[in-house]
Design a protein around this motif. Structure first.
Motif, mmCIF file in Angstrom:
data_model
loop_
_atom_site.group_PDB
_atom_site.id
_atom_site.type_symbol
_atom_site.label_atom_id
_atom_site.label_comp_id
_atom_site.label_asym_id
_atom_site.label_seq_id
_atom_site.Cartn_x
_atom_site.Cartn_y
_atom_site.Cartn_z
ATOM 1 N N SER A 49 -38.358 1.114 5.993
ATOM 2 C CA SER A 49 -38.860 -0.356 6.206
ATOM 3 C C SER A 49 -38.273 -1.004 5.238
ATOM 4 C CB SER A 49 -40.336 -0.587 6.498
ATOM 5 O OG SER A 49 -40.944 0.125 7.503
ATOM 6 N N GLU A 50 -38.429 -0.890 4.164
ATOM 7 C CA GLU A 50 -37.809 -1.576 2.974
ATOM 8 C C GLU A 50 -36.306 -1.320 2.776
ATOM 9 O OE1 GLU A 50 -38.360 -2.240 -1.951
ATOM 10 O OE2 GLU A 50 -39.742 -0.834 -0.913
ATOM 11 N N LEU A 51 -35.676 -0.099 3.322
ATOM 12 C CA LEU A 51 -34.339 -0.016 3.161
ATOM 13 C C LEU A 51 -33.566 -0.917 4.427
ATOM 14 C CD1 LEU A 51 -33.625 3.844 3.023
ATOM 15 C CD2 LEU A 51 -33.140 2.125 1.230
ATOM 16 N N VAL A 52 -34.428 -0.874 5.438
ATOM 17 C CA VAL A 52 -33.775 -1.922 6.618
ATOM 18 C C VAL A 52 -34.058 -3.362 6.361
ATOM 19 C CG1 VAL A 52 -34.559 -2.716 8.928
ATOM 20 C CG2 VAL A 52 -34.439 -0.230 8.441
ATOM 21 N N GLU A 53 -34.968 -3.890 5.469
ATOM 22 C CA GLU A 53 -35.342 -5.226 5.066
ATOM 23 C C GLU A 53 -34.057 -5.412 3.964
ATOM 24 O OE1 GLU A 53 -38.510 -8.046 2.911
ATOM 25 O OE2 GLU A 53 -39.161 -6.016 3.579
ATOM 26 N N GLN A 54 -33.942 -4.760 3.309
ATOM 27 C CA GLN A 54 -32.997 -5.061 2.213
ATOM 28 C C GLN A 54 -31.443 -4.819 2.513
ATOM 29 O OE1 GLN A 54 -33.796 -6.294 -0.807
ATOM 30 N NE2 GLN A 54 -35.974 -6.127 -0.409
ATOM 31 N N VAL A 135 -24.335 6.801 3.548
ATOM 32 C CA VAL A 135 -25.224 7.773 3.260
ATOM 33 C C VAL A 135 -26.324 7.437 2.708
ATOM 34 C CG1 VAL A 135 -25.398 10.295 2.222
ATOM 35 C CG2 VAL A 135 -23.168 9.524 3.005
ATOM 36 N N VAL A 136 -27.689 7.897 3.211
ATOM 37 C CA VAL A 136 -28.763 7.863 2.315
ATOM 38 C C VAL A 136 -29.067 8.662 1.357
ATOM 39 C CG1 VAL A 136 -31.456 7.718 2.671
ATOM 40 C CG2 VAL A 136 -29.860 6.841 4.619
ATOM 41 N N ASN A 150 -36.790 6.970 -5.541
ATOM 42 C CA ASN A 150 -35.912 5.789 -5.509
ATOM 43 C C ASN A 150 -34.844 6.209 -4.174
ATOM 44 O OD1 ASN A 150 -36.111 3.624 -7.789
ATOM 45 N ND2 ASN A 150 -36.438 5.694 -8.664
ATOM 46 N N THR A 151 -34.625 5.236 -3.390
ATOM 47 C CA THR A 151 -33.797 5.669 -2.020
ATOM 48 C C THR A 151 -32.888 4.460 -1.974
ATOM 49 O OG1 THR A 151 -35.707 6.642 -1.086
ATOM 50 C CG2 THR A 151 -33.789 6.115 0.179
ATOM 51 N N ARG A 152 -31.608 4.870 -1.638
ATOM 52 C CA ARG A 152 -30.462 3.749 -1.252
ATOM 53 C C ARG A 152 -29.389 4.175 -0.267
ATOM 54 N NH1 ARG A 152 -30.183 5.864 -6.475
ATOM 55 N NH2 ARG A 152 -28.442 7.004 -7.089
ATOM 56 N N ILE A 153 -28.957 3.311 0.403
ATOM 57 C CA ILE A 153 -27.937 3.363 1.291
ATOM 58 C C ILE A 153 -26.635 3.095 0.552
ATOM 59 C CG2 ILE A 153 -26.950 2.844 3.384
ATOM 60 C CD1 ILE A 153 -29.595 2.353 4.511
ATOM 61 N N VAL A 154 -25.750 4.053 0.492
ATOM 62 C CA VAL A 154 -24.332 3.876 -0.183
ATOM 63 C C VAL A 154 -23.121 3.898 0.493
ATOM 64 C CG1 VAL A 154 -23.077 4.707 -2.205
ATOM 65 C CG2 VAL A 154 -25.375 4.943 -2.315
ATOM 66 N N ALA A 164 -31.547 -0.930 -1.265
ATOM 67 C CA ALA A 164 -32.256 0.013 -2.173
ATOM 68 C C ALA A 164 -33.811 -0.112 -2.086
ATOM 69 C CB ALA A 164 -31.909 -0.436 -3.480
ATOM 70 N N SER A 165 -34.608 0.909 -2.258
ATOM 71 C CA SER A 165 -36.099 0.970 -2.070
ATOM 72 C C SER A 165 -36.508 1.854 -3.463
ATOM 73 C CB SER A 165 -36.369 1.665 -0.904
ATOM 74 O OG SER A 165 -37.980 1.944 -0.794
ATOM 75 N N GLN A 166 -37.726 1.300 -3.873
ATOM 76 C CA GLN A 166 -38.239 2.005 -4.895
ATOM 77 C C GLN A 166 -39.773 2.019 -4.324
ATOM 78 O OE1 GLN A 166 -39.372 0.722 -9.022
ATOM 79 N NE2 GLN A 166 -38.310 2.369 -9.749
ATOM 80 N N GLY A 167 -40.432 3.346 -4.421
ATOM 81 C CA GLY A 167 -41.634 3.442 -4.313
ATOM 82 C C GLY A 167 -42.505 4.683 -5.144
ATOM 83 N N ALA A 168 -43.618 4.399 -5.321
ATOM 84 C CA ALA A 168 -44.541 5.123 -6.215
ATOM 85 C C ALA A 168 -45.747 5.694 -5.457
ATOM 86 C CB ALA A 168 -44.976 4.496 -7.530
ATOM 87 N N PHE A 169 -45.851 6.767 -5.409
ATOM 88 C CA PHE A 169 -46.773 7.649 -4.498
ATOM 89 C C PHE A 169 -47.666 8.562 -5.319
ATOM 90 C CE2 PHE A 169 -43.042 6.657 -2.201
ATOM 91 C CZ PHE A 169 -43.411 5.889 -1.024
ATOM 92 N N SER A 170 -49.113 8.242 -5.270
ATOM 93 C CA SER A 170 -50.183 9.161 -6.098
ATOM 94 C C SER A 170 -50.322 10.695 -5.286
ATOM 95 C CB SER A 170 -51.358 8.281 -6.340
ATOM 96 O OG SER A 170 -51.960 8.120 -4.920
#
Length: 209
Positions: A49-54, A135-136, A150-154, A164-170
């Motif tokens: 969702s964040e990748l699509v938004e950005q 590529v993701v 940390n995820t990005r489409i390049v 780009a997206s950054q997420g922290a997951f506990s």
């Protein structure tokens, strides 16, 4: 249109390929030990969702390849969470009607006594080139509380990051996938003994501690 060679793709996937008759290595086998819960799906949905938004360049009609998330400190290593996260990305992006390319589809169906197989991680059985520009890619780092992804489409024709997206997951957000470190942890061939659990970075369930 850029042609992704098999050598480049193998490095980009960072994914435990084996030249010894497709024999699975440790992260692949550990992937089977993780539970079939909705946690990875929720994690994937949040990131996509964040990748699509950005996103500022990629059209949903352009071919897109999803590489296996790799460890931040070693771009040619992954773990069981990364392997399942890759599948979650594919599902979430497909639900948004992106034009996805599956790198694991071999050139030929392998008919064997155990079944008929098309998917493969043996680079020698993959197509010699794939027409794709985007590529993701993702990196994962573990800490005492959980994982940072940390995820990005390049655009691999010019290395431009188009999203780009950054997420922290506990640990609590990934039940059954991550656990606290044990009191005794093996790292780089050495044993580390702590006074209590959770003093080191979290562990993937089923992983080596």
């Amino acid at each position: 249109m850029y042609k992704v060679t098999i050598l480049f793709t193998a490095l980009l996937l960072g994914a435990c390929t084996s030249s010894n008759h497709d024999e699975p290595q440790e992260p692949l086998s550990r992937g089977n030990q993780l539970p079939a819960t909705s946690a990875i799906n929720h994690m994937s949905e949040q990131i996509v969702s964040e990748l699509v938004e950005q996103n500022d360049e990629l059209s949903s009609k352009q071919p897109l390849l999803v590489a296996t998330p790799v460890l931040l400190d070693s771009f040619n290593k992954t773990n069981a969470v990364g392997l399942q996260l890759q599948q979650g990305f594919i599902s979430a992006l497909h639900a948004r009607q992106f034009n996805l390319v599956d790198i694991n589809v071999g050139d030929n169906i392998r008919v064997t006594p155990d079944g008929d197989f098309l998917l493969t991680r043996d680079w020698k059985q993959l197509p010699s080139g794939i027409a794709v520009e985007h590529v993701v890619v993702s990196t994962m780092s573990m800490n005492r509380k959980g994982a940072v992804v940390n995820t990005r489409i390049v655009n691999i024709t010019n290395n431009r990051v188009v999203s780009a997206s950054q997420g922290a997951f506990s640990i609590n957000e990934l039940p059954g996938y991550l656990s606290q470190s044990e009191k005794v942890v093996s790292k780089d061939g050495l044993l580390y003994r702590d006074t209590q659990r959770g003093s080191q970075e979290v562990q993937v369930i089923g992983g080596v501690q």
